[in-house]
Design a protein around this motif. Structure first.
Motif: not given
Length: 443
Positions: A205, A207, A240, A276, A281-282, A306
């Motif tokens: 991801y 981000t 996100c 991530a 964002c995670a 995730t």
């Protein structure tokens, strides 16, 4: 009342779709209840600026009683919260399941949600939160965008301070000329077929930051993971929503969650791990989204699958082991970012750096002072610098060869504070710890 609990802290789903959530009288009563408990405890005095603001407000009042404070005096306390979650995660003894049931960050979020519903979110906050739109536009004209946002450009930065409230001294992220998620297949590193983790698949991801501003951590992650047998792809379906969360736009966050979860759901079904690149964002994918959309099974599935980047590398090392990392004797100052700490997974970046033979990392668990877009605003910049100074002092104690932070906003901010302090040993870059693992491998 007993302080603390023998049970693990828990969080309630955010009731943002209930009418009572937006009732100003109910909010005022809850603010007074929580502030009174915080006033009696004061354990969070040295975290973000919300608590000094609150305690000064009470101490300077005529009666020193929360019940006598005017409601309008609470706004500076709400505005100073960066939603870092450190009070909830590491300081407060009264979080659920304690009977006091305190969740200070989510209470500040509720106050902002009410402001947002009333249309009181500032223009600059609304526009800065449109990270995908801004990134797509700025990458097309990256030269112009980077010229305009450079701190040395007195003309444009002074204009930005007057119109948007962004402090002209604050470092602003540069923009890449190409989106990281559009990396062509021929530019992807080859997968090491002989690595112990060959057969695993990861959807990175990207981000917003890595996709539009600085893909260096992403490229390092691709090199390290591919070298260890992981087949990677890069995805950036949508922001996100962390900037929207800061504004109290919970409906906007929910839309982001639904879009990103819908994109990654089929990949999870095909056996992909979701990794991530940015801790904030995670944190959103793993913890905030399931509290905002607790009845959405796709969001819940994404949360379970995730991994934060450093967490994932350590997981690979503990599962089947990594390809041997060459020795790299170096002293490393590691800033343990708040949103890394808030994931409640331990200091995974520290564990990852210890995989490098000869490396001696030292961890600093203090706020950088940046707090998303909070620290770049003129009203907050001096406080952001003040909060960063003890962090910088602790990072430099061991005379490190490298300084790193998992947070892509904290790193440059800490470097700017180092530079402003007049020291000669300012690092060229304060990047992500994965970059040092890639460097040890020779990438």
């Amino acid at each position: 009342m007993q302080e603390g609990s023998l049970e693990a802290p828990t969080r309630h789903p955010i009731a943002w779709q209930d009418d009572e959530f937006y009732d100003p009288d109910l909010l005022d009563a809850e603010l007074r209840r929580v502030f009174d408990i915080c006033h009696g405890c004061r354990r969070c005095f040295n975290l973000c600026d919300s608590f000094p603001q609150l305690f000064d407000l009470i101490d300077d009042s005529e009666t020193e009683m929360v019940e006598d404070l005017p409601s309008e005096s609470f706004k500076p306390v709400v505005d100073a919260c960066t939603l870092c979650d450190m009070c909830f995660m590491v300081k407060c003894p009264y979080v659920p399941p304690h009977d006091f049931d305190l969740d200070f960050p989510h209470l500040m979020l509720r106050a902002r949600a009410i402001e947002h519903k009333k249309g009181e979110t500032k223009f600059a906050d609304r526009e800065l939160a449109k990270t995908d739109r801004n990134g797509k536009l700025a990458t097309k004209v990256s030269g112009l965008a980077n010229w305009a946002t450079k701190e040395s450009n007195g003309l444009t930065r002074s204009a930005m301070e007057k119109t948007l409230g962004i402090d002209k001294r604050a470092h602003l992220p540069r923009y890449d000329s190409k989106q990281f998620s559009k990396t062509p297949a021929k530019a992807m590193p080859a997968v090491n077929l002989e690595a112990p983790n060959f057969g695993r698949k990861a959807a990175i991801y990207a981000t917003c930051y890595a996709n539009f501003n600085d893909s260096t951590p992403g490229r390092a992650a691709l090199d390290v993971l591919s070298h260890n047998g992981v087949s990677c792809r890069i995805d950036h379906p949508h922001c996100c929503g962390m900037p929207l969360l800061e504004n109290g736009d919970l409906a906007g966050v929910a839309k982001s969650a639904e879009a990103v979860a819908a994109h990654f759901g089929p990949l999870i079904d095909r056996g992909y791990d979701i990794v991530a690149l940015t801790p904030s964002c995670a944190l959103m994918l793993k913890f905030e989204w399931p509290l905002i959309l607790p009845d959405n099974p796709t969001v819940q599935k994404l949360a379970e699958h995730t991994r934060d980047l450093a967490q994932y590398v350590v997981e690979l090392a503990k599962d089947k082991g990594l390809v041997e990392v060459p020795e790299m004797a170096s002293r490393i100052g590691l800033h343990f970012a708040c949103h890394s700490r808030a994931q409640n997974i331990g200091a995974k970046a520290m564990e990852m750096l210890k995989l490098i033979p000869g490396a001696t990392p030292t961890i600093v668990e203090r706020c950088s002072g940046h707090g998303g877009k909070w620290g770049i605003m003129a009203d907050n910049y001096d406080t952001a610098v003040k909060l960063a100074r003890p962090t910088v002092r602790n990072l430099k104690k061991g005379n490190p060869d490298y300084v790193v932070s998992e947070c892509p906003l904290a790193g440059p901010h800490l470097r700017e504070v180092m530079k402003a302090s007049g020291g000669e040993d300012v690092p060229e870059r304060v990047g992500h710890p994965i970059e040092l693992v890639a460097k040890a491998y020779g990438f």
